[in-house]
Scaffold this active site. Structure first.
Site, PDB file in Angstrom:
ATOM      1  N   ASP A   1     -19.632  21.486 -13.044  1.00  0.00           N
ATOM      2  CA  ASP A   1     -20.392  22.153 -13.621  1.00  0.00           C
ATOM      3  C   ASP A   1     -19.899  23.441 -15.631  1.00  0.00           C
ATOM      4  OD1 ASP A   1     -20.976  22.750 -11.081  1.00  0.00           O
ATOM      5  OD2 ASP A   1     -20.008  24.570 -10.170  1.00  0.00           O
TER       6      ASP A   1
ATOM      7  N   GLY B   1     -24.025  24.160  -9.782  1.00  0.00           N
ATOM      8  CA  GLY B   1     -23.793  24.855 -10.986  1.00  0.00           C
ATOM      9  C   GLY B   1     -23.587  25.998 -10.248  1.00  0.00           C
TER      10      GLY B   1
ATOM     11  N   GLU C   1     -28.668  25.772  -8.889  1.00  0.00           N
ATOM     12  CA  GLU C   1     -28.155  25.712  -6.856  1.00  0.00           C
ATOM     13  C   GLU C   1     -27.920  27.232  -6.537  1.00  0.00           C
ATOM     14  OE1 GLU C   1     -24.754  23.730  -5.265  1.00  0.00           O
ATOM     15  OE2 GLU C   1     -23.695  24.139  -6.658  1.00  0.00           O
TER      16      GLU C   1
ATOM     17  N   ARG D   1     -43.390  19.224  -5.138  1.00  0.00           N
ATOM     18  CA  ARG D   1     -42.308  18.945  -4.466  1.00  0.00           C
ATOM     19  C   ARG D   1     -40.615  19.252  -5.277  1.00  0.00           C
ATOM     20  NH1 ARG D   1     -45.930  17.215  -1.902  1.00  0.00           N
ATOM     21  NH2 ARG D   1     -46.491  15.589  -1.842  1.00  0.00           N
TER      22      ARG D   1
ATOM     23  N   HIS E   1     -24.805  15.241  -4.520  1.00  0.00           N
ATOM     24  CA  HIS E   1     -23.282  15.309  -4.705  1.00  0.00           C
ATOM     25  C   HIS E   1     -22.995  13.955  -5.198  1.00  0.00           C
ATOM     26  CE1 HIS E   1     -22.225  18.413  -1.866  1.00  0.00           C
ATOM     27  NE2 HIS E   1     -21.349  18.248  -2.258  1.00  0.00           N
TER      28      HIS E   1
ATOM     29  N   GLN F   1     -24.169  13.780  -8.594  1.00  0.00           N
ATOM     30  CA  GLN F   1     -23.720  14.517  -9.407  1.00  0.00           C
ATOM     31  C   GLN F   1     -22.090  14.400  -9.855  1.00  0.00           C
ATOM     32  OE1 GLN F   1     -26.202  18.684 -10.428  1.00  0.00           O
ATOM     33  NE2 GLN F   1     -25.930  17.897  -8.570  1.00  0.00           N
TER      34      GLN F   1
HETATM   35  O1  F6P Z   1     -17.606  23.193  -8.258  1.00  0.00           O
HETATM   36  C1  F6P Z   1     -18.564  22.258  -8.138  1.00  0.00           C
HETATM   37  C2  F6P Z   1     -19.708  21.985  -6.912  1.00  0.00           C
HETATM   38  O2  F6P Z   1     -19.888  20.683  -7.336  1.00  0.00           O
HETATM   39  C3  F6P Z   1     -19.879  23.001  -7.136  1.00  0.00           C
HETATM   40  O3  F6P Z   1     -21.354  22.902  -8.345  1.00  0.00           O
HETATM   41  C4  F6P Z   1     -21.352  22.878  -6.074  1.00  0.00           C
HETATM   42  O4  F6P Z   1     -21.633  24.540  -5.237  1.00  0.00           O
HETATM   43  C5  F6P Z   1     -19.522  23.080  -5.221  1.00  0.00           C
HETATM   44  O5  F6P Z   1     -18.332  22.183  -5.642  1.00  0.00           O
HETATM   45  C6  F6P Z   1     -20.490  21.921  -3.773  1.00  0.00           C
HETATM   46  O6  F6P Z   1     -18.861  22.211  -3.080  1.00  0.00           O
HETATM   47  P1  F6P Z   1     -18.950  21.006  -1.454  1.00  0.00           P
HETATM   48  O7  F6P Z   1     -18.303  19.347  -1.871  1.00  0.00           O
HETATM   49  O8  F6P Z   1     -17.865  21.515  -0.962  1.00  0.00           O
HETATM   50  O9  F6P Z   1     -19.831  20.988  -1.087  1.00  0.00           O
END
Ligand code: F6P
Length: 373
Positions: free
Chosen positions: A139, A182, A234, A277, A283, A285
């Site tokens: 992030d 984010g 998000e 769409r 994940h 990312q």
């Molecule tokens: O803080 C990193 C992050 O990838 C955020 O961007 C996201 O909201 C969160 O972790 C998601 O976490 P999890 O792996 O628990 O879904």
């Protein structure tokens, strides 16, 4: 100075964690003659029957390009409690872990994590245990460092996704929405939006209105571009409304964001009749191999963290500022998060080249971070 140190990874994984672990071990063993113990599954490995592994130079061989963390990680567990939106750190867990650190003969810890993990590390530090933190999160929202490792790889992935969506959007004359991570900040959305040629960027720091978004879509239609690409963080929200959550969380875990992209898709279809769409990048990312920059930054952070520890700079976090790795007090690093300035240079650049933030009429930013934000 220390005979044996520990290394721990906490929070969500990020590309480059293994690069940091490798650099920590190579520097500690090779340069300072220390032994290194890896703590497994974040601080959880320090409770009860402890879970640890000896980290020799051989054990970290080949780790540089590997995604995830060989130590395992957790972003919820025994060290944080969430009550009424506030985070507390259970005394019993911290004291139990401190006792086990003593039993394991670990004299200091390198803690690799984001704001949550480093806030836990700060609790150890407050009780006199030597800690040096390493800033990690895709992030890029940690204060006191210009960059966290993991961000640049996530940015590459989000940019490639936008490039790919571009051609399918154009072929079908559709509105495509890419939801990226984010939680509180829009760094990934903003940078990827610029690098991947989004038409609309939606970030938590600038609440959006559908009226303004539809105006942008219609303007593009009129000028002959019958498709629109939107990237949304998000944690973005419509003006006057709150964020979208997939689950509300519990006393042991923070609420989980998600759903804004599909909400926007539905509203756009309703309001314009255009086919739309949504793709949630999620994940993807975080997983996989770090890019060259994150390997380099992770390596520099890891080596500098051990050097800082050896020089007695404890209760600190390594940070990147003006292209140099420095140390900053942990307390300062976890006090605030780093948000996108709504009138900062990158946002202005995006506006200058015609990207919309779907800002409602009359929206004025109260933040001013100067030219180079
Ligand atoms: O803080 C990193 C992050 O990838 C955020 O961007 C996201 O909201 C969160 O972790 C998601 O976490 P999890 O792996 O628990 O879904």
């Amino acid at each position: 100075m220390y005979k044996q140190i520990g290394v721990v990874t906490g929070g969500g994984d990020a590309p480059g964690l293994n690069a940091v672990i490798r650099a920590v071990v190579r520097t500690a063993v090779g340069e300072f003659g220390m032994k290194v113990i890896g703590i497994e599954d974040s601080f959880e490995g320090l409770l009860g029957e402890t879970q640890t592994m000896k980290l020799t130079t051989k054990a970290v061989s080949g780790l540089l390009p590997r995604g995830g963390t060989v130590l395992g990680t957790r972003n919820s567990g025994s060290f944080c409690e969430f009550v009424d939106g506030k985070v507390t750190f259970p005394e019993g867990s911290i004291n139990g872990a401190l006792e086990n650190l003593k039993n394991l003969e670990i004299e200091a810890l390198i803690v690799i994590g984001g704001d949550g993990t480093l806030a836990i590390a700060q609790e150890f530090s407050k009780r006199g245990f030597p800690i040096v933190g390493v800033p990690k999160t895709i992030d890029n929202d940690l204060a006191a460092t210009e960059l966290t490792f993991g961000f640049m790889t996530a940015l590459d992935i989000a940019t490639e996704a936008l490039d790919r969506l571009h051609t399918t959007a154009a072929s079908h004359d559709r509105v495509m929405i890419l939801e990226v991570m984010g939680r509180h900040t829009g760094w990934i959305a903003l940078h990827a939006g610029l690098a991947g040629s989004a038409d609309v960027i939606l970030i938590p720091e600038i609440p959006f209105s559908f009226e303004s978004m539809i105006q942008k879509i219609n303007k593009r239609e009129k000028s002959g571009s019958r498709f629109t690409n939107i990237v949304v963080a998000e944690g973005a929200r419509e003006v006057g409304k709150s964020e979208f959550y997939q689950d509300a969380g519990s006393s042991q875990s923070a609420p989980r964001l998600g759903g804004i992209g599909d909400y926007i898709r539905q509203k756009i279809e309703e309001m314009t009749g255009k086919e739309s769409r949504c793709v949630v990048l999620g994940h993807l990312q975080r997983g996989g191999s770090p890019n060259a920059f994150d390997r380099m930054l992770g390596t520099s952070f890891g080596a500098c963290a051990v050097r800082a520890l050896n020089e007695g700079e404890i209760g600190k976090m390594v940070a990147l500022q003006a292209n140099t790795i420095i140390t900053v007090p942990l307390a300062e690093a976890v006090a605030n998060i780093k948000t996108v300035a709504a009138d900062g240079q990158l946002v202005r650049t995006a506006r200058d080249i015609g990207i919309s933030f779907a800002t409602p009429k009359g929206f004025k930013s109260s933040v001013s971070n100067g030219l180079l934000t």
